[in-house]
Each structure stands twice: as structure tokens, then as C-alpha cells.
Design a protein around this motif. Structure first.
Motif, PDB file in Angstrom:
ATOM      1  N   PRO A  77     -12.914  22.137   0.344  1.00 45.11           N
ATOM      2  CA  PRO A  77     -13.044  21.058  -0.646  1.00 45.11           C
ATOM      3  C   PRO A  77     -12.688  21.527  -2.054  1.00 45.11           C
ATOM      4  O   PRO A  77     -12.169  20.740  -2.856  1.00 45.11           O
ATOM      5  CB  PRO A  77     -14.517  20.650  -0.539  1.00 45.11           C
ATOM      6  CG  PRO A  77     -15.205  21.800   0.124  1.00 45.11           C
ATOM      7  CD  PRO A  77     -14.195  22.417   1.017  1.00 45.11           C
ATOM      8  N   GLU A  78     -12.937  22.812  -2.349  1.00 44.66           N
ATOM      9  CA  GLU A  78     -12.597  23.323  -3.670  1.00 44.66           C
ATOM     10  C   GLU A  78     -11.088  23.290  -3.912  1.00 44.66           C
ATOM     11  O   GLU A  78     -10.629  22.907  -4.999  1.00 44.66           O
ATOM     12  CB  GLU A  78     -13.130  24.752  -3.839  1.00 44.66           C
ATOM     13  CG  GLU A  78     -14.646  24.874  -3.872  1.00 44.66           C
ATOM     14  CD  GLU A  78     -15.269  24.866  -2.477  1.00 44.66           C
ATOM     15  OE1 GLU A  78     -16.515  24.800  -2.391  1.00 44.66           O
ATOM     16  OE2 GLU A  78     -14.510  24.918  -1.473  1.00 44.66           O
ATOM     17  N   ASN A  79     -10.325  23.700  -2.892  1.00 41.15           N
ATOM     18  CA  ASN A  79      -8.868  23.692  -3.048  1.00 41.15           C
ATOM     19  C   ASN A  79      -8.305  22.283  -3.110  1.00 41.15           C
ATOM     20  O   ASN A  79      -7.323  22.029  -3.819  1.00 41.15           O
ATOM     21  CB  ASN A  79      -8.215  24.469  -1.896  1.00 41.15           C
ATOM     22  CG  ASN A  79      -8.360  25.970  -2.063  1.00 41.15           C
ATOM     23  OD1 ASN A  79      -8.535  26.462  -3.177  1.00 41.15           O
ATOM     24  ND2 ASN A  79      -8.297  26.704  -0.960  1.00 41.15           N
ATOM     25  N   ILE A  80      -8.906  21.375  -2.357  1.00 40.60           N
ATOM     26  CA  ILE A  80      -8.465  19.978  -2.435  1.00 40.60           C
ATOM     27  C   ILE A  80      -8.744  19.429  -3.823  1.00 40.60           C
ATOM     28  O   ILE A  80      -7.881  18.784  -4.444  1.00 40.60           O
ATOM     29  CB  ILE A  80      -9.156  19.132  -1.354  1.00 40.60           C
ATOM     30  CG1 ILE A  80      -8.728  19.602   0.043  1.00 40.60           C
ATOM     31  CG2 ILE A  80      -8.815  17.641  -1.542  1.00 40.60           C
ATOM     32  CD1 ILE A  80      -9.520  18.967   1.174  1.00 40.60           C
ATOM     33  N   ARG A  81      -9.962  19.682  -4.344  1.00 35.29           N
ATOM     34  CA  ARG A  81     -10.296  19.215  -5.691  1.00 35.29           C
ATOM     35  C   ARG A  81      -9.342  19.817  -6.720  1.00 35.29           C
ATOM     36  O   ARG A  81      -8.861  19.124  -7.620  1.00 35.29           O
ATOM     37  CB  ARG A  81     -11.737  19.607  -6.009  1.00 35.29           C
ATOM     38  CG  ARG A  81     -12.195  19.284  -7.438  1.00 35.29           C
ATOM     39  CD  ARG A  81     -12.383  17.792  -7.677  1.00 35.29           C
ATOM     40  NE  ARG A  81     -13.340  17.237  -6.765  1.00 35.29           N
ATOM     41  CZ  ARG A  81     -14.677  17.326  -6.895  1.00 35.29           C
ATOM     42  NH1 ARG A  81     -15.206  17.985  -7.912  1.00 35.29           N
ATOM     43  NH2 ARG A  81     -15.464  16.745  -6.017  1.00 35.29           N
ATOM     44  N   ALA A  82      -9.035  21.083  -6.588  1.00 34.86           N
ATOM     45  CA  ALA A  82      -8.151  21.748  -7.546  1.00 34.86           C
ATOM     46  C   ALA A  82      -6.734  21.190  -7.495  1.00 34.86           C
ATOM     47  O   ALA A  82      -5.988  21.281  -8.478  1.00 34.86           O
ATOM     48  CB  ALA A  82      -8.133  23.255  -7.270  1.00 34.86           C
ATOM     49  N   ALA A 107      -4.309  16.822  -9.004  1.00 37.14           N
ATOM     50  CA  ALA A 107      -3.162  16.410  -9.824  1.00 37.14           C
ATOM     51  C   ALA A 107      -1.907  16.273  -8.969  1.00 37.14           C
ATOM     52  O   ALA A 107      -1.149  15.300  -9.092  1.00 37.14           O
ATOM     53  CB  ALA A 107      -2.928  17.410 -10.953  1.00 37.14           C
ATOM     54  N   ALA A 108      -1.694  17.243  -8.066  1.00 37.42           N
ATOM     55  CA  ALA A 108      -0.525  17.173  -7.178  1.00 37.42           C
ATOM     56  C   ALA A 108      -0.689  16.074  -6.142  1.00 37.42           C
ATOM     57  O   ALA A 108       0.273  15.379  -5.790  1.00 37.42           O
ATOM     58  CB  ALA A 108      -0.323  18.526  -6.488  1.00 37.42           C
ATOM     59  N   PRO A 148       2.632  10.411  -8.226  1.00 37.23           N
ATOM     60  CA  PRO A 148       3.310   9.313  -7.528  1.00 37.23           C
ATOM     61  C   PRO A 148       4.758   9.604  -7.144  1.00 37.23           C
ATOM     62  O   PRO A 148       5.377   8.817  -6.421  1.00 37.23           O
ATOM     63  CB  PRO A 148       3.247   8.169  -8.545  1.00 37.23           C
ATOM     64  CG  PRO A 148       3.225   8.856  -9.875  1.00 37.23           C
ATOM     65  CD  PRO A 148       2.423  10.119  -9.664  1.00 37.23           C
ATOM     66  N   THR A 149       5.303  10.739  -7.591  1.00 33.88           N
ATOM     67  CA  THR A 149       6.689  11.069  -7.261  1.00 33.88           C
ATOM     68  C   THR A 149       6.865  11.156  -5.741  1.00 33.88           C
ATOM     69  O   THR A 149       6.142  11.880  -5.067  1.00 33.88           O
ATOM     70  CB  THR A 149       7.087  12.417  -7.882  1.00 33.88           C
ATOM     71  OG1 THR A 149       6.875  12.365  -9.292  1.00 33.88           O
ATOM     72  CG2 THR A 149       8.549  12.730  -7.584  1.00 33.88           C
ATOM     73  N   LEU A 164       0.849  -1.184   0.000  1.00 32.20           N
ATOM     74  CA  LEU A 164       0.000   0.000   0.000  1.00 32.20           C
ATOM     75  C   LEU A 164       0.889   1.238   0.000  1.00 32.20           C
ATOM     76  O   LEU A 164       1.657   1.453   0.936  1.00 32.20           O
ATOM     77  CB  LEU A 164      -0.898   0.009   1.243  1.00 32.20           C
ATOM     78  CG  LEU A 164      -1.855   1.189   1.383  1.00 32.20           C
ATOM     79  CD1 LEU A 164      -2.892   1.171   0.259  1.00 32.20           C
ATOM     80  CD2 LEU A 164      -2.551   1.156   2.744  1.00 32.20           C
ATOM     81  N   TYR A 165       0.793   2.017  -1.068  1.00 36.73           N
ATOM     82  CA  TYR A 165       1.598   3.225  -1.196  1.00 36.73           C
ATOM     83  C   TYR A 165       0.764   4.457  -0.859  1.00 36.73           C
ATOM     84  O   TYR A 165      -0.446   4.484  -1.077  1.00 36.73           O
ATOM     85  CB  TYR A 165       2.122   3.375  -2.631  1.00 36.73           C
ATOM     86  CG  TYR A 165       3.178   2.377  -3.016  1.00 36.73           C
ATOM     87  CD1 TYR A 165       4.523   2.655  -2.830  1.00 36.73           C
ATOM     88  CD2 TYR A 165       2.829   1.148  -3.581  1.00 36.73           C
ATOM     89  CE1 TYR A 165       5.501   1.739  -3.191  1.00 36.73           C
ATOM     90  CE2 TYR A 165       3.795   0.220  -3.939  1.00 36.73           C
ATOM     91  CZ  TYR A 165       5.131   0.533  -3.750  1.00 36.73           C
ATOM     92  OH  TYR A 165       6.096  -0.377  -4.110  1.00 36.73           O
ATOM     93  N   GLU A 166       1.426   5.491  -0.348  1.00 34.33           N
ATOM     94  CA  GLU A 166       0.795   6.783  -0.163  1.00 34.33           C
ATOM     95  C   GLU A 166       1.616   7.830  -0.896  1.00 34.33           C
ATOM     96  O   GLU A 166       2.843   7.890  -0.737  1.00 34.33           O
ATOM     97  CB  GLU A 166       0.702   7.144   1.320  1.00 34.33           C
ATOM     98  CG  GLU A 166       0.025   8.495   1.561  1.00 34.33           C
ATOM     99  CD  GLU A 166      -0.355   8.703   3.017  1.00 34.33           C
ATOM    100  OE1 GLU A 166      -1.068   7.839   3.561  1.00 34.33           O
ATOM    101  OE2 GLU A 166       0.065   9.710   3.592  1.00 34.33           O
ATOM    102  N   THR A 167       0.947   8.646  -1.714  1.00 32.14           N
ATOM    103  CA  THR A 167       1.665   9.689  -2.432  1.00 32.14           C
ATOM    104  C   THR A 167       2.202  10.721  -1.443  1.00 32.14           C
ATOM    105  O   THR A 167       1.738  10.823  -0.307  1.00 32.14           O
ATOM    106  CB  THR A 167       0.757  10.394  -3.450  1.00 32.14           C
ATOM    107  OG1 THR A 167      -0.298  11.072  -2.753  1.00 32.14           O
ATOM    108  CG2 THR A 167       0.173   9.402  -4.447  1.00 32.14           C
TER     109      THR A 167
END
Length: 302
Positions: free
Chosen positions: A265-270, A273-274, A278-279, A250-253
Motif C-alpha cells: 500500500p505504501e508503494n501504491i500511495r507513493a 501521481a502516476a 490522464p495521459t 467511464l475512463y481508466e488511466t
């Protein structure tokens, strides 16, 4: 390469009357282990009960020159499980290996499944593993040695239509492993999980004959043996099917950090991508490592 052997080791295998459990018990015995062959002897859905399956495997082991005793404890009954462990202790004086393999199926789509059928399947797979692990835990601590193998499933890791009860239970045993491997480490109790795919009565009619022939239970058993020997890893999830073997983790980004005023929630949704990047993703050995990562991110901003 030094052969993996289990001479002078005592193993308990649950659900050992058929399929994977049978292959596990026979292989452990063939490599020197004394084996408690546990099987309730019920139907695939958990009804009934019989001494026949366990006794048959014991006879096979003894005919090949091995040592084994039969037990028909229902793993959902902690008193019966405790009596099973005492039977092993009375016979051989120790318990070194536990393979939590007993299982049932009561498949239905979630909207048609009863709560009783959900609870029953979770009771066998999860609570059966809890009961057996608990019954051997103090013994393994006292002797400073133990190997426990949980049995999960691709359905537990990834889901499968009509198996919400089975999937939930099979993922739950991984959660059990995640903590037991930490608590047992200082006593050399190593806890791992096998994720097998094999042609057994649980899969009858679900795959073509050529695929069933490839998915021999013995192929998965070879993986199990590596998880319970003296040099076994700890906290290892091994997928094993038809000669294919892989590790599941189990990986966590690395994720992001948002200051208090930005935690919407808006900022989390935005930021998905970050967040999804997976980096720098990591595997954590315990929950505190994950918490420390998040606190370190916060510390950089505060």
C-alpha cells in the motif's frame, strides 16, 4: 437531414403517465410508433395505483391520430411485465423499442433510510429495468432487431445528498447496459442510456421557476429518440437537459505496474501521481479489454 421516424415500430414506455415518460410516449407516437403506455399510476413514492394516467396519455395519442394501448403493470412484478409484453405481441405482433423509464423516490439521508425503502427504490429502477428487458429480450433476438433505452440520472453518475437508494439504482442500470449491449449486438439489439434532467413531479420544489421552465421534458425526450431509432448508437450514455447534450464515458488511466515484491500500500500511495495521470487514458468496451491492458503491462516486466 432525413427525419427520424418509427413507422411500423412498436414501443413500450414504462412510467409513461406523467413527466418524462409522457413526453417519450407522445413523441414516439407522433413519429409513427405504436406505443404501449405503461404506468402503474402510483404516487411518487410508489403507493397506490390507478389506470388514469396511462389511459389519459393513450387518449391523447389516439386523438392525434396515433395508435396506443394502456397498461398498468407494476414493473417490479415480472409476471405482470410478461403479460404486458404479451399484450403488445397480441396487438401488433412485435416489440421493437423498450424505454425503461418508470421510477419512484424515497429520499432520506442514509442514516435515516430504512433498508425497505432502499430495496424498494432499487427494485423499481433496477429490477424494473431487468424485468422489462428480460421480457422483450427473446422477442428482439428472434426478430434480429431491438432498441432498449435505460434511464439513469445525474444522481446516479455523481451522487446527491439523501438519494443513496436512487443513486445506487441509477448507476446499476448503466452496469446492466454495459453487458446487454455486448450480448445483444449480434442480434442488432442496441442498448443505450439516457441521463435526463427535467422539471417533473420528481423535481417539484427543488428548483426556481425559471430553471424549471428551461428543463422541459421534451428536451430530454429528443435525446431519447436518438438512442432508439434504426441508426442508434450502441453502449452510449447521453446526458440531456434543457437543450444541452453531452456524452458520458467511464475512463481508466493508463496506470502503473508493480512487481510482486513491490505490491504494498505504501508503494501504491507513493505512485498516486502516476496512477492519476490522464495521459493515455482509455474507454473500454468490455471488462476483458481492461484485463488485457493490465496483463500487457505485466508482460513487459516479467
Amino acid at each position: 437531414m432525413t427525419p427520424i421516424r418509427f413507422d411500423n415500430r412498436v414501443a413500450i414506455v414504462t412510467g409513461a403517465g406523467l413527466g418524462l415518460g409522457r413526453a417519450h410516449a407522445l413523441a414516439l407516437a407522433a413519429r409513427g410508433a405504436k406505443v404501449v403506455v405503461n404506468d402503474f399510476g402510483g404516487s411518487l413514492s410508489g403507493e397506490g395505483g390507478s389506470e388514469g394516467p396511462a389511459e389519459k396519455i393513450v387518449a391523447e395519442i389516439r386523438a392525434a391520430g396515433g395508435e396506443a394501448i394502456a397498461n398498468t403493470a407494476d414493473v417490479t412484478n415480472f409476471n405482470a411485465v410478461t403479460a404486458m409484453v404479451l399484450q403488445a405481441m397480441d396487438k401488433w405482433g412485435r416489440v421493437d423499442i423498450l424505454v425503461n423509464n418508470a421510477g419512484v423516490l424515497r429520499d432520506k439521508s442514509f442514516n435515516k433510510m430504512t433498508v425497505e425503502d432502499f430495496s424498494f427504490v432499487v427494485g423499481v429502477h433496477l429490477m424494473g429495468s431487468v424485468h422489462c428487458s428480460k421480457a422483450v429480450w427473446d422477442i428482439m433476438r428472434d426478430q434480429n432487431y431491438g432498441r432498449i433505452c435505460m434511464t439513469s440520472s445525474p444522481s446516479g453518475l455523481y451522487g446527491n445528498y439523501g438519494q443513496s437508494n436512487y443513486s445506487a439504482a441509477k448507476m446499476a442500470v448503466i452496469g446492466l447496459m454495459n453487458t446487454l449491449h455486448i450480448e445483444g449486438a449480434k442480434h442488432d439489439i442496441r442498448v443505450n442510456t439516457l441521463v435526463p434532467a427535467a422539471a417533473t413531479r420528481m423535481t417539484e420544489g427543488l428548483m426556481p421557476d425559471n430553471l424549471a421552465a428551461l428543463l422541459r421534458p421534451e428536451a430530454a425526450t429528443a435525446g431519447m429518440l436518438t438512442l432508439v431509432d434504426e441508426n442508434a448508437p450502441n453502449h452510449y450514455i447521453l446526458s440531456a437537459a434543457g437543450g444541452g447534450y453531452a456524452r458520458c464515458q467511464l475512463y481508466e488511466t493508463d496506470g502503473i505496474f508493480l512487481a510482486a515484491e513491490d505490491q504494498t500500500p505504501e508503494n501504491i500511495r507513493a505512485a498516486f501521481a502516476a496512477i492519476n495521470d490522464p495521459t493515455g487514458q482509455k474507454v473500454f468496451e468490455n471488462g476483458m479489454e481492461q484485463a488485457m491492458k493490465l496483463m500487457a503491462k505485466a508482460a513487459k516486466v516479467i
